[in-house]
Scaffold this active site. Sequence first.
Site, PDB file in Angstrom:
ATOM      1  N   LYS A 125       0.118  -0.846  10.451  1.00 14.45           N
ATOM      2  CA  LYS A 125       0.849  -2.078  10.098  1.00 14.45           C
ATOM      3  C   LYS A 125       1.891  -1.819   9.011  1.00 14.45           C
ATOM      4  CE  LYS A 125      -1.050  -5.055   7.044  1.00 14.45           C
ATOM      5  NZ  LYS A 125      -0.214  -5.480   5.902  1.00 14.45           N
ATOM      6  N   CYS A 166      -0.501 -11.392   0.413  1.00 16.30           N
ATOM      7  CA  CYS A 166      -1.955 -11.523   0.268  1.00 16.30           C
ATOM      8  C   CYS A 166      -2.314 -12.128  -1.088  1.00 16.30           C
ATOM      9  CB  CYS A 166      -2.554 -10.123   0.354  1.00 16.30           C
ATOM     10  SG  CYS A 166      -3.686  -9.899   1.710  1.00 16.30           S
ATOM     11  N   ASP A 169      -6.859  -0.594  -0.137  1.00 15.67           N
ATOM     12  CA  ASP A 169      -7.072  -1.404   1.062  1.00 15.67           C
ATOM     13  C   ASP A 169      -8.459  -1.178   1.683  1.00 15.67           C
ATOM     14  OD1 ASP A 169      -4.610  -2.516   0.772  1.00 15.67           O
ATOM     15  OD2 ASP A 169      -3.630  -1.390   2.364  1.00 15.67           O
TER      16      ASP A 169
HETATM   17  C1  UD1 Z   1       1.612  -1.822  -0.173  1.00 17.02           C
HETATM   18  C2  UD1 Z   1       0.808  -2.156   1.069  1.00 17.02           C
HETATM   19  C3  UD1 Z   1      -0.572  -2.713   0.686  1.00 17.02           C
HETATM   20  C4  UD1 Z   1      -1.288  -1.761  -0.271  1.00 17.02           C
HETATM   21  C5  UD1 Z   1      -0.394  -1.418  -1.451  1.00 17.02           C
HETATM   22  C6  UD1 Z   1      -1.003  -0.353  -2.366  1.00 17.02           C
HETATM   23  C7  UD1 Z   1       2.583  -2.777   2.593  1.00 17.02           C
HETATM   24  C8  UD1 Z   1       3.207  -3.842   3.413  1.00 17.02           C
HETATM   25  N1  UD1 Z   1       1.547  -3.155   1.841  1.00 17.02           N
HETATM   26  O1  UD1 Z   1       1.840  -3.044  -0.856  1.00 17.02           O
HETATM   27  O2  UD1 Z   1      -1.343  -2.864   1.883  1.00 17.02           O
HETATM   28  O3  UD1 Z   1      -2.464  -2.385  -0.752  1.00 17.02           O
HETATM   29  O4  UD1 Z   1       0.870  -0.900  -0.986  1.00 17.02           O
HETATM   30  O5  UD1 Z   1      -1.315   0.792  -1.642  1.00 17.02           O
HETATM   31  O6  UD1 Z   1       2.981  -1.634   2.659  1.00 17.02           O
HETATM   32  N2  UD1 Z   1       3.953  -3.454  -8.829  1.00 17.02           N
HETATM   33  C9  UD1 Z   1       4.694  -3.754  -9.940  1.00 17.02           C
HETATM   34  N3  UD1 Z   1       6.043  -3.936  -9.797  1.00 17.02           N
HETATM   35  C10 UD1 Z   1       6.664  -3.827  -8.595  1.00 17.02           C
HETATM   36  C11 UD1 Z   1       5.900  -3.515  -7.464  1.00 17.02           C
HETATM   37  C12 UD1 Z   1       4.534  -3.333  -7.605  1.00 17.02           C
HETATM   38  O7  UD1 Z   1       4.167  -3.862 -11.042  1.00 17.02           O
HETATM   39  O8  UD1 Z   1       7.887  -4.020  -8.526  1.00 17.02           O
HETATM   40  C13 UD1 Z   1       2.485  -3.290  -8.954  1.00 17.02           C
HETATM   41  C14 UD1 Z   1       1.738  -4.313  -8.104  1.00 17.02           C
HETATM   42  O9  UD1 Z   1       1.570  -5.515  -8.794  1.00 17.02           O
HETATM   43  C15 UD1 Z   1       0.433  -3.612  -7.851  1.00 17.02           C
HETATM   44  C16 UD1 Z   1       0.844  -2.134  -7.782  1.00 17.02           C
HETATM   45  O10 UD1 Z   1       2.123  -2.049  -8.386  1.00 17.02           O
HETATM   46  O11 UD1 Z   1      -0.436  -3.820  -8.927  1.00 17.02           O
HETATM   47  C17 UD1 Z   1       0.924  -1.575  -6.389  1.00 17.02           C
HETATM   48  O12 UD1 Z   1       1.801  -2.364  -5.613  1.00 17.02           O
HETATM   49  P1  UD1 Z   1       2.691  -1.760  -4.449  1.00 17.02           P
HETATM   50  O13 UD1 Z   1       2.390  -0.312  -4.302  1.00 17.02           O
HETATM   51  O14 UD1 Z   1       4.094  -2.152  -4.675  1.00 17.02           O
HETATM   52  O15 UD1 Z   1       2.119  -2.541  -3.216  1.00 17.02           O
HETATM   53  P2  UD1 Z   1       2.935  -3.114  -1.994  1.00 17.02           P
HETATM   54  O16 UD1 Z   1       4.061  -2.210  -1.676  1.00 17.02           O
HETATM   55  O17 UD1 Z   1       3.218  -4.551  -2.198  1.00 17.02           O
END
Ligand code: UD1
Length: 454
Positions: A32, A126, A317
């Site tokens: 996904k 989510c 996950d």
């Molecule tokens: C992606 C996955 C999700 C998985 C996650 C971590 C997709 C669609 N989803 O989510 O299934 O659980 O990676 O492996 O690919 N953060 C910040 N600032 C930002 C971005 C993120 O502080 O600009 C923090 C988030 O709050 C979180 C952490 O970084 O605590 C990880 O987030 P991130 O790796 O960005 O997750 P997603 O890409 O949203």
Amino acid sequence: MPSKNKSYLKSESLKIVGHGKLKGSIEISGAKNSALVLLAASLLTNEKIILENVPWLTDIEKMINILTNLGVKLVNKNNKIEIDSRNISIKELPFELVNGLRASFFCIGALLAKFGEVQIPLPGGCNIGLRPIDEHINGLKKLGAEIIIEEGIVKAKLKREREKLYGTNIKLTCPSVGATETLIMAASLAQGRTVIQNAAREPEVQDLCQMLKKMGAKIYDSGKETIIIDGVNELHGCTHKVIPDRIEAGTFLIAAAATSSSITISPVIPNHLEAVIHKLRETGSLIMIRDNSITIYGKAIKAVDIETAPFPGFPTDLQAPFTALMTIANGESKITETIFENRMNHIHLLNKMGACIKLDQNTAHIKGVQNLNGMDLVGSDLRSSAALIIAAIMAKSTSRIFGLEHLDRGYENFESKLSRLGIEIKREFHKKILIEKEYKLDSQVIKTSEFKAA
Ligand code: UD1
């Protein structure tokens, strides 16, 4: 296949007969999280992209709707999607479509690089924490974008007198998967070299780089902490097969371990699952890897500790499904969530089923019990729903799991795969559309045939 009729989603449940054993083999769907970002990346070219092995999920449907709304033509047949982004006319993503799909925000990098401007509402997703976007925004600003956020809309455009984004050095504060992907897409069409330090190394990021390279991008060292991208003037069409879903694969392995069952899953890329296989072996399971398939022989379950971490660490996950497994382990285990601040929604529900878990902030202290009891419960996010389903399979009696709108976001044909493995599981459709508080009320179950006619 998830129901198309959204108003009925909240009135569906899975009825699961407990004490189940899994037996046989199943096919793992495409990932996904890869498919979502590859769909976004297809916006970077005017030529045709063919994506194979795309899982049919409600999150994918939402992304397809968003692309269609931008003017992209998509033809979708048997897990294969042909994408033609030649005639994109709109560079604004509508709130109603973006809300609830965080990955839709990942279009920002591609649209900005290609058109020089874009407007995207702040993302939903989510219910597992704040999930800020500062890493995306700061990185795009370093690449030469001017960005303001007004009334919930992120408005990004190139700095005045600039025709393109320009290469730069970006050091991410945390190795965000989404931000790494956004910035790789943006940098692919930027002028000059971009270096991203502290980049995410997840297989889905690597899959994105593989597809972009086929499209003509110049990307070095994907899968490492520092990624280098030399911008090119244009990208081309290609055919790309989405990698297998390591989280779906891990969920089935955990379900087999939890029921002392033996199953074979394929196709998988075993090194994407190294941390999970390592932990399952520690719990006592025997695991055999052959080419692109994994066979697990579940045994008596020993308690083990896990701490989630960015790839190649134990994936956040799979934290909830692994917690379900630990509820019936011999001994005490400690599970610590380090990635998201609110990803423990399953703990109180597992306790309702008879588990013995004490939650201390983001650490679950689990004392293994002999048995769980079947119950009617509501999953509140994607992976906690999977955890409840595993718990229901392990439990002594029958359960009904509601909240399938979360499950259907991320697991393709989950119940039919479990059913093929020998689990008594059936989707039920209730006449009444239940609101959150009413999930546990008795409701009249109707036959599927009646539902289809409704
Ligand atoms: C992606 C996955 C999700 C998985 C996650 C971590 C997709 C669609 N989803 O989510 O299934 O659980 O990676 O492996 O690919 N953060 C910040 N600032 C930002 C971005 C993120 O502080 O600009 C923090 C988030 O709050 C979180 C952490 O970084 O605590 C990880 O987030 P991130 O790796 O960005 O997750 P997603 O890409 O949203």
